[in-house]
Structures are given as structure tokens and as C-alpha cells.
Write a protein that holds these residues in place. Structure first.
Motif, PDB file in Angstrom:
ATOM      1  N   GLN A  14       0.813  -1.295   0.128  1.00 36.01           N
ATOM      2  CA  GLN A  14      -0.003   0.022   0.042  1.00 36.01           C
ATOM      3  C   GLN A  14       0.927   1.233  -0.070  1.00 36.01           C
ATOM      4  O   GLN A  14       0.486   2.332  -0.719  1.00 36.01           O
ATOM      5  CB  GLN A  14      -0.863  -0.020   1.182  1.00 36.01           C
ATOM      6  N   PHE A  29       3.224   2.695  -1.455  1.00 39.15           N
ATOM      7  CA  PHE A  29       4.106   2.272  -2.856  1.00 39.15           C
ATOM      8  C   PHE A  29       5.136   3.471  -3.128  1.00 39.15           C
ATOM      9  O   PHE A  29       4.785   4.417  -2.503  1.00 39.15           O
ATOM     10  CB  PHE A  29       3.141   2.116  -3.900  1.00 39.15           C
ATOM     11  N   ARG A  57       7.256   6.627  -4.108  1.00 41.83           N
ATOM     12  CA  ARG A  57       7.108   7.716  -4.970  1.00 41.83           C
ATOM     13  C   ARG A  57       8.651   7.902  -5.277  1.00 41.83           C
ATOM     14  O   ARG A  57       9.222   9.041  -4.665  1.00 41.83           O
ATOM     15  CB  ARG A  57       6.466   8.971  -4.480  1.00 41.83           C
ATOM     16  N   GLN A  65       0.899   4.951  -8.298  1.00 42.58           N
ATOM     17  CA  GLN A  65       0.584   3.590  -8.144  1.00 42.58           C
ATOM     18  C   GLN A  65       0.679   3.023  -9.608  1.00 42.58           C
ATOM     19  O   GLN A  65       1.200   1.707  -9.447  1.00 42.58           O
ATOM     20  CB  GLN A  65      -0.713   3.546  -7.423  1.00 42.58           C
ATOM     21  N   THR A  81      -4.747  -1.029  -6.158  1.00 42.01           N
ATOM     22  CA  THR A  81      -5.373   0.103  -6.841  1.00 42.01           C
ATOM     23  C   THR A  81      -6.161   0.913  -5.697  1.00 42.01           C
ATOM     24  O   THR A  81      -6.998   1.693  -6.046  1.00 42.01           O
ATOM     25  CB  THR A  81      -6.516  -0.525  -7.658  1.00 42.01           C
TER      26      THR A  81
END
Length: 284
Positions: free
Chosen positions: A128, A130, A132, A187, A208
Motif C-alpha cells: 500500500q 508504494f 514515489r 501507483q 489500486t
């Protein structure tokens, strides 16, 4: 006076950041250099076999005698409320945690003797939180890929995403004077990294969560369409994404309390799964 004031602020920032910089340098030096290990592209099965695990200081085990399995070509889901033990199960599978009892199996073999690199070579993981990574588009997608990858490989991984036509040298991240992108777009890039890595097992924890409903449907449709060549394990809280799963494990209070397809589980209205997803199911 203003110049002196700004200089004082800058000096204070350096003094404040120096301990953190020293900690970072010690951490980097502590990581042993290991040769790059090729990703394992074909995995026939993974399993947790009567696994139990308890965190230090916790009054009760987080997982107790949990067994689950997934085979190549299958989409398998783990569901449950927050704190039920889903993330712990994932961390035990990839080797981030060691079980107190039971075995982790890959292709039917106990993996306790494998090194960290050998174990991780079987997996592509999207959590979750993810990353950057504000690098160029090429470097952001290429993180975690086995060895050198070509621009064609990166383009293939980006196919169907917002970045499919962007120059690969595009700098991402406004703080570096680059292109600012949304959470959902970050994402999508994280999903492209998993696709490029092409490991035999994909583990997607809320893959997602930052993406709109239409894009989410496209992503799950693609996961189903391309699932034959890998094992896909999904952690999800959205009922409609579970309809296409080959098997769903319902984890509650550290135990697997139900398993089956979406329809099989919903046919037991008093079961834990039906109680969790009854409200969402009404809108499907």
C-alpha cells in the motif's frame, strides 16, 4: 541583515541534519554487497503450511496454524479486517518474518535454508505504501528489475498507462523541477515496476487503493487476462475485485476461518466473509 539571517537558518539546518546523515551513512555501509540475482520467472506453487507467528511482547499469536496455498495460473485473495494477520502472512511468505512454527514452501520445498536474495528472487511485491521515487521515468520503472533492461522492456511495462507515450527521460517530481503526478499515477508506475520485474509470484496489497474505479477495473481485467504464467496473490477490501478470484482466504483473529470462491462464500450469509462484504455486494 537578511543575508545573515538566511545564513544562520542554513547553518542550523546543516547542524540538525548532520546526525541523520551520519545514521544514513552507517546504514549504507552496513549493507553487504551481494551480486545481482536473476529473478525466478516460473514458480509452480507457494504455500504456508501450519504457520504460527507471534510478535515480541504481543499477548497472543498474530497467526495460529494458518495454511494456504496458490498454484501457477491462480488468482488468490487474502481478506479480513485490519489487524487480522493478512500482512503478516505476506511477510512470512516472502521471508521478511520467520515463523515460530510451520513451514513456508515454494514448489513444495521448505525455503528456510534459502538466502534472502534467493527467496526474494521468486517475488514481485507491491504494498500500500508504494514508493514515489522522483527519478526519471526510465529509472523509476526500472527499479528492482533483474540486471539491465532495454527501453523496449520499459515501454512494454508502461503499456496502457498514462506514461505510455512520455519520454523515458522525463523527470518526475516537482521538487526537482520535474513533472508532478497524482497518487494514482504513482501507483500505476509501481504496477509497471512489478510487470517489468516479471517474477513468478506477484503479491499485490491493495494495488489500486489510489486509482479511480474505471482504471481499477482495467487493471484487474488485465491481471485476470495475463494470470496464466504466474501466481497472483491479492490483498483487497473491495468486494467487486474478489469476484474473479480462484480462491479467497478469509483471515480473522489470526486464523483462516473460510475459503472458497466469491459466490461460494456469499452463499453462507452467516459466514465471516458475507458479514464483511454484505453492504458492498449490494452495489455490485
Amino acid at each position: 541583515m537578511n543575508a545573515i539571517r538566511q545564513c544562520g537558518y542554513a547553518f542550523g539546518s546543516i547542524v540538525t541534519a548532520a546526525p541523520q546523515a551520519a545514521i544514513y551513512r552507517r546504514f549504507v555501509r552496513s549493507v553487504p554487497e551481494t551480486p545481482a540475482r536473476a529473478v525466478v520467472p516460473v514458480v509452480h506453487s507457494v504455500a504456508l503450511d501450519n504457520i504460527s507467528f507471534q510478535y515480541p511482547g504481543a499477548p497472543e499469536p498474530t497467526l495460529a496454524d494458518v495454511s494456504l496455498h496458490a498454484c501457477r495460473g491462480e488468482l488468490v485473495a487474502l481478506v479480513g479486517v485490519n489487524g487480522a494477520g493478512k500482512s503478516t502472512a505476506v511477510n512470512l511468505l516472502i521471508g521478511a518474518l520467520r515463523p515460530h512454527r510451520g513451514r513456508v514452501l515454494i514448489n513444495g520445498d521448505d525455503v528456510s535454508a534459502l538466502s534472502e536474495g534467493e527467496r526474494l528472487a521468486h517475488f514481485g511485491l507491491l504494498v500500500q505504501e508504494f514508493g514515489r521515487f522522483e527519478f526519471t521515468l526510465r529509472d523509476t520503472v526500472g527499479l528492482g528489475a533483474p540486471g539491465a533492461v532495454t527501453d523496449r522492456d520499459i515501454r512494454a511495462a508502461l503499456s496502457g498507462s498514462f506514461a505510455a507515450e512520455l519520454p523515458l527521460d522525463t523527470q518526475l517530481g516537482q521538487q526537482w523541477g520535474g513533472t508532478g503526478i497524482s497518487g494514482g499515477q504513482w501507483q500505476r508506475l509501481a504496477l509497471a515496476r512489478i510487470r517489468l520485474r516479471s517474477a513468478g509470484v506477484w503479491i499485490l496489497d491493495e494495488p489500486t487503493s489510489a486509482i479511480d474505479a474505471e482504471a481499477e477495473r482495467e487493471i484487474f481485467a488485465e491481471l485476470r487476462r495475463t494470470s496464466a504464467g504466474r501466481i497472483t496473490i491479492v490483498v483487497s477490501h473491495r468486494a467487486w475485485t474478489l469476484r474473479g478470484m480462484d480462491r479467497i482466504y478469509v483471515i480473522d483473529a489470526g486464523a483462516v476461518v473460510q475459503q472458497g470462491t466469491y459466490d461460494e462464500l456469499m452463499n453462507h450469509p452467516d459466514g465471516r466473509f458475507a458479514r464483511l462484504f454484505a453492504t458492498q455486494a449490494e452495489g455490485i
